[in-house]
Design an enzyme around this catalytic site. Structure first.
Site, short mmCIF file in Angstrom:
data_model
loop_
_atom_site.label_atom_id
_atom_site.label_comp_id
_atom_site.label_asym_id
_atom_site.label_seq_id
_atom_site.Cartn_x
_atom_site.Cartn_y
_atom_site.Cartn_z
N HIS A 228 0.81 -1.22 0.00
CA HIS A 228 0.00 0.00 0.00
C HIS A 228 0.85 1.27 0.00
CE1 HIS A 228 0.87 0.99 4.21
NE2 HIS A 228 0.94 -0.32 4.36
N HIS B 236 12.31 -0.80 -12.16
CA HIS B 236 12.14 -2.24 -12.41
C HIS B 236 12.16 -2.96 -11.06
CE1 HIS B 236 13.68 -6.11 -14.61
NE2 HIS B 236 12.67 -6.36 -13.81
C1 LIG Z 1 24.52 -6.14 -7.34
C2 LIG Z 1 24.92 -6.51 -8.76
C3 LIG Z 1 24.33 -5.45 -9.71
C4 LIG Z 1 26.43 -6.44 -8.83
O1 LIG Z 1 26.86 -6.78 -10.09
P1 LIG Z 1 28.41 -6.59 -10.46
O2 LIG Z 1 28.80 -5.15 -10.30
O3 LIG Z 1 28.61 -7.23 -11.81
O4 LIG Z 1 29.15 -7.37 -9.31
P2 LIG Z 1 30.06 -8.69 -9.36
O5 LIG Z 1 29.30 -9.87 -9.81
O6 LIG Z 1 31.33 -8.32 -10.11
O7 LIG Z 1 30.42 -8.88 -7.83
C5 LIG Z 1 31.22 -7.94 -7.10
C6 LIG Z 1 31.20 -8.36 -5.65
O8 LIG Z 1 29.91 -8.12 -5.10
C7 LIG Z 1 29.33 -9.35 -4.59
N1 LIG Z 1 27.92 -9.33 -4.97
C8 LIG Z 1 27.38 -9.24 -6.20
N2 LIG Z 1 26.04 -9.25 -6.14
C9 LIG Z 1 25.73 -9.37 -4.84
C10 LIG Z 1 24.50 -9.44 -4.15
N3 LIG Z 1 23.33 -9.40 -4.81
N4 LIG Z 1 24.52 -9.57 -2.82
C11 LIG Z 1 25.71 -9.63 -2.14
N5 LIG Z 1 26.92 -9.55 -2.76
C12 LIG Z 1 26.92 -9.42 -4.08
C13 LIG Z 1 30.11 -10.45 -5.31
O9 LIG Z 1 30.09 -11.65 -4.57
C14 LIG Z 1 31.48 -9.85 -5.42
O10 LIG Z 1 32.11 -9.96 -4.16
P3 LIG Z 1 33.70 -10.18 -4.04
O11 LIG Z 1 34.32 -8.94 -4.66
O12 LIG Z 1 33.91 -10.29 -2.57
O13 LIG Z 1 34.00 -11.41 -4.81
C15 LIG Z 1 24.39 -7.90 -9.21
O14 LIG Z 1 25.14 -8.96 -8.67
C16 LIG Z 1 22.94 -8.13 -8.85
O15 LIG Z 1 22.59 -8.58 -7.76
N6 LIG Z 1 22.05 -7.81 -9.82
C17 LIG Z 1 20.61 -7.99 -9.72
C18 LIG Z 1 20.17 -9.06 -10.72
C19 LIG Z 1 18.69 -9.15 -10.88
O16 LIG Z 1 17.91 -8.62 -10.13
N7 LIG Z 1 18.27 -9.84 -11.91
C20 LIG Z 1 16.87 -9.93 -12.27
C21 LIG Z 1 16.69 -10.06 -13.75
S1 LIG Z 1 15.02 -9.85 -14.23
#
Ligand SMILES: CC(C)(COP(=O)(O)OP(=O)(O)OC[C@H]1O[C@@H](n2cnc3c(N)ncnc32)[C@H](O)[C@@H]1OP(=O)(O)O)[C@@H](O)C(=O)NCCC(=O)NCCS
Length: 211
Positions: free
Chosen positions: A140, A149
């Protein structure tokens, strides 16, 4: 009677666009559904739906269709095309999957996509070009800016404000009354329990802004 139903053009032909096409087909409100994608003419179909042209043909093909929806995941790209369509006076379709629940007391902007199993509760306000993805819930009085998104399975408690073009990651949750700024990325599975500033990425439980 068939010709009475409008023709729908979906901009984009990727995975999200197919989910939107599927929701539109389930609605039964459109007589035809076609995609527009820059991979045309190499790409002629995406799933069971036809790709009818490339983005360069947007003007011509928009005229040949009655309603449009922009199903591109990238918020900046999505909103740029939406602004162009609005300026031209095109009709933006709002897609609500028939098995999503949207309160009659919620306000949903043009060009917004609400997918299967999503729930939008009373008093919620969703801007233009918003995606509420599969199984996400908006409680709400939440206020979602344009281009937001809410990824699959994410949950917003009541009275949450989300700024424009922000992405709330898959399976994350947000405590009631929280404000999340513009152009924010909330990571998958995060628990947001404090306000998050604009232009930041926050991850974890509890969610912390990444340096
Ligand atoms: C947060 C996010 C944007 C980061 O992406 P990124 O910049 O490419 O990050 P990386 O994959 O290079 O990871 C970098 C660090 O962050 C950590 N990390 C990445 N995503 C994380 C998350 N969601 N929660 C906690 N830690 C996360 C990784 O483990 C890594 O840690 P390290 O340096 O200790 O190894 C991405 O992981 C994410 O969660 N995206 C959302 C995806 C989503 O919602 N998809 C739906 C599609 S419809």
């Amino acid at each position: 009677m068939e010709s009475a139903r409008p023709r729908l053009l979906i901009v984009g032909a990727g995975g999200h666009a197919r989910v939107v096409a599927d929701a539109a087909e389930e609605c039964g409100a459109w007589s035809s559904i076609g995609f527009l994608d820059d991979r045309f003419p190499e790409l002629r179909a995406s799933g069971p739906w036809t790709v009818v042209g490339a983005l360069a043909q947007l003007d011509v093909l928009a005229t040949a269709h009655d309603e449009l929806v922009v199903a591109i995941g990238d918020a900046k790209a999505r909103m740029r095309i939406i602004e162009q369509l609005v300026t031209q006076g095109r009709r933006l379709a709002t897609i609500v999957h028939p098995r999503a629940t949207v309160s009659r007391h919620a306000v949903v902007g043009a060009g917004t996509m609400i997918l299967a199993g999503a729930c939008i509760n009373p008093g919620a306000r969703l801007g233009r070009g918003v995606i509420v993805n599969t199984g996400a819930t908006i409680d709400h009085d939440c206020d979602l800016g344009q281009g937001v998104h809410i990824a699959p399975g994410a949950h917003l408690s009541g009275d949450v404000r989300v700024g424009e073009n922000t992405w709330i990651g898959v399976g994350s949750c947000v405590r009631q009354g929280i404000t999340i700024g513009d152009h924010v990325m909330i990571g998958a599975g995060a628990a947001v329990v404090s306000d998050i500033p604009s232009q930041s990425t926050a991850v974890g439980v509890p969610a912390r802004v990444r340096p």
